[in-house]
Design an enzyme around this catalytic site. Structure first.
Site, PDB file in Angstrom:
ATOM      1  N   LYS A 168       0.965  14.387  -9.220  1.00  0.00           N
ATOM      2  CA  LYS A 168       1.751  12.962  -9.158  1.00  0.00           C
ATOM      3  C   LYS A 168       3.154  13.123  -8.197  1.00  0.00           C
ATOM      4  CE  LYS A 168       3.140   9.389 -12.147  1.00  0.00           C
ATOM      5  NZ  LYS A 168       4.693   9.272 -11.781  1.00  0.00           N
TER       6      LYS A 168
ATOM      7  N   HIS B 263       7.741   7.741  -8.131  1.00  0.00           N
ATOM      8  CA  HIS B 263       8.382   7.704  -9.216  1.00  0.00           C
ATOM      9  C   HIS B 263       8.908   6.361  -9.575  1.00  0.00           C
ATOM     10  CE1 HIS B 263       9.379  11.111 -12.118  1.00  0.00           C
ATOM     11  NE2 HIS B 263      10.169  10.227 -12.742  1.00  0.00           N
TER      12      HIS B 263
ATOM     13  N   GLY C 170       4.724  -0.915  -8.077  1.00  0.00           N
ATOM     14  CA  GLY C 170       4.815  -1.950  -7.652  1.00  0.00           C
ATOM     15  C   GLY C 170       3.443  -3.082  -8.003  1.00  0.00           C
TER      16      GLY C 170
ATOM     17  N   TYR D 214       5.851  18.257 -16.595  1.00  0.00           N
ATOM     18  CA  TYR D 214       6.841  18.803 -15.770  1.00  0.00           C
ATOM     19  C   TYR D 214       6.894  20.187 -15.772  1.00  0.00           C
ATOM     20  CZ  TYR D 214       9.488  14.105 -15.477  1.00  0.00           C
ATOM     21  OH  TYR D 214       9.751  12.968 -15.309  1.00  0.00           O
TER      22      TYR D 214
ATOM     23  N   SER E  59       3.646  10.624 -21.494  1.00  0.00           N
ATOM     24  CA  SER E  59       4.981  11.513 -20.617  1.00  0.00           C
ATOM     25  C   SER E  59       5.413  12.742 -21.461  1.00  0.00           C
ATOM     26  CB  SER E  59       6.229  10.366 -20.593  1.00  0.00           C
ATOM     27  OG  SER E  59       7.387  11.305 -20.283  1.00  0.00           O
TER      28      SER E  59
ATOM     29  N   THR F 108       3.872  16.169 -12.524  1.00  0.00           N
ATOM     30  CA  THR F 108       4.955  15.451 -11.650  1.00  0.00           C
ATOM     31  C   THR F 108       5.570  16.398 -10.466  1.00  0.00           C
ATOM     32  OG1 THR F 108       5.073  13.638 -13.245  1.00  0.00           O
ATOM     33  CG2 THR F 108       7.031  13.986 -11.560  1.00  0.00           C
TER      34      THR F 108
ATOM     35  N   ASP G 208       0.414   4.622  -7.825  1.00  0.00           N
ATOM     36  CA  ASP G 208       1.432   3.640  -8.676  1.00  0.00           C
ATOM     37  C   ASP G 208       2.426   3.048  -7.964  1.00  0.00           C
ATOM     38  OD1 ASP G 208       3.506   5.747  -8.563  1.00  0.00           O
ATOM     39  OD2 ASP G 208       3.195   6.520 -10.289  1.00  0.00           O
TER      40      ASP G 208
END
Length: 360
Positions: free
Chosen positions: A226, A250, A283, A131, A107, A157, A281
């Site tokens: 993403k 997210h 779950g 970002y 991240s 992102t 992504d």
């Protein structure tokens, strides 16, 4: 301690070890947490349809992705501030990913910077989540550090121009401690210590497709977008130079009442049409979830909370355990589907469950 046998066991252990504030920060979502729940529950609506009398005496869970080999189609998703759950934070997570033969995604607001992670985890594969900031010099500095540290790709992102309303944090009064800084952002912004709110305040809410094209053209590393849930956005992403897309909301932490990512995946995969990798992504809790995602068009999945719960439960060993559980469950799912590898899983192996008898 009884050995955890599934991701739910690891989550339970993590909840016992973490204080309510940090636990809620990682476990929670935006608003009423509808999207958070949907991400997990939507997998129940997809049935796996196995083939029989297929030779599965030799199984391989590995894939080739973005020019490299992975031993399983599961990347460690980027999760911020991992030292909140374990003193070694992202460094332990990167080592766990390396041990599992997969990719660690770091991240932007990690508590270990790219240089530290690269120097501390040997030859493991690493991607950087990014970002795009209003000050492009900060963005450029983050990209440069990723390149210099041997990172292979960038996850840009695009679903967080502003931070979502995460009400668990408001109820517990949780704030990221001031000493819990993001070294990469601090370095890129000239040595300033920034709060999480200040970091999101730096994010550029005016980012547009033309900016993506410029970033993709200038970047030494491939950029995957993403935060895609729509076919038309996926089409635009490829047209504007994205090297891949990640179907993501997210983790249910941004726009509440958005669709589950597994439900959004098929139309995104169809729109991309094999021109670039498609990941998903949100779950993922079981090996059978990974199989469903592969069947619906994903080249691989990213798992965030499962690995984080492992880290909280038992540091690097716990994160390795989380990835090992997913690998072993996927291996069994492939065998029982009649698929010797992830590449053998197709749309014919899945259908949406309808009320009453299934119809195909």
């Amino acid at each position: 301690m009884i050995e955890p046998v599934n991701i739910a066991d690891l989550e339970h252990l993590a909840s016992e070890r973490l204080e309510p504030g940090p636990h809620g920060y990682f476990a929670g979502g935006a608003g009423d947490e509808r999207t958070l729940r949907r991400n997990v529950e939507a997998y129940e609506d997809w049935e796996l349809w196995p083939r029989v009398l297929v030779d599965v005496s030799e199984l391989d869970t590995g894939i080739d992705l973005m020019g490299g080999r992975m031993e399983l189609p599961v990347l460690v998703a980027p999760v911020a501030f991992q030292k909140l759950v374990h003193p070694e934070g992202e460094l332990a997570m990167a080592r766990a990913a390396e041990a599992a033969g997969t990719v660690m995604c770091l991240s932007t607001i990690a508590t270990c910077g790219p240089t530290e992670v690269a120097s501390g985890c040997g030859g493991g594969r690493r991607w950087m989540q990014l970002y795009c900031f209003r000050d492009r010099a900060i963005t450029r500095a983050l990209l440069d550090e990723a390149v210099d540290s041997g990172f292979e790709a960038i996850l840009l992102t695009v679903d967080a121009p502003y931070a979502g309303k995460r009400e668990r944090d408001l109820r517990t009064g949780f704030e990221v401690p001031a000493e819990m800084t993001a070294p990469a952002v601090k370095k890129a912004s000239g040595g300033r210590d920034l709060t999480i709110q200040e970091v999101f305040g730096l994010v550029d809410p005016s980012l547009a497709w033309e900016d993506l094209a410029e970033l993709a053209e200038a970047s030494e590393l491939p950029i995957l977008l993403k935060g895609i849930v729509r076919a038309d956005d996926a089409e635009l992403a490829v047209e504007h130079g994205a090297a891949g897309v990640v179907v993501s909301n997210h983790g249910g932490r941004q726009l509440d009442n958005a669709p589950a990512t597994i439900d959004a995946l098929p139309e995104v995969a169809d729109a991309v049409g094999g021109r670039a990798p498609v990941l998903v992504d949100g779950g993922i809790r079981r090996g059978t979830d990974i199989a469903v995602a592969l069947a619906l068009g994903a080249d691989a999945v990213l798992a965030g909370r499962p690995c984080l719960w492992g880290l909280a439960a038992d540091g690097q060993a716990g994160a390795e355990r989380a990835l090992g559980i997913l690998r072993d469950e996927l291996r069994l799912a492939l065998a029982l589907l009649g698929c010797a590898s992830p590449a053998a899983v197709t749309r014919s192996h899945v259908s949406r469950r309808a009320p009453g008898p299934s119809v195909r």
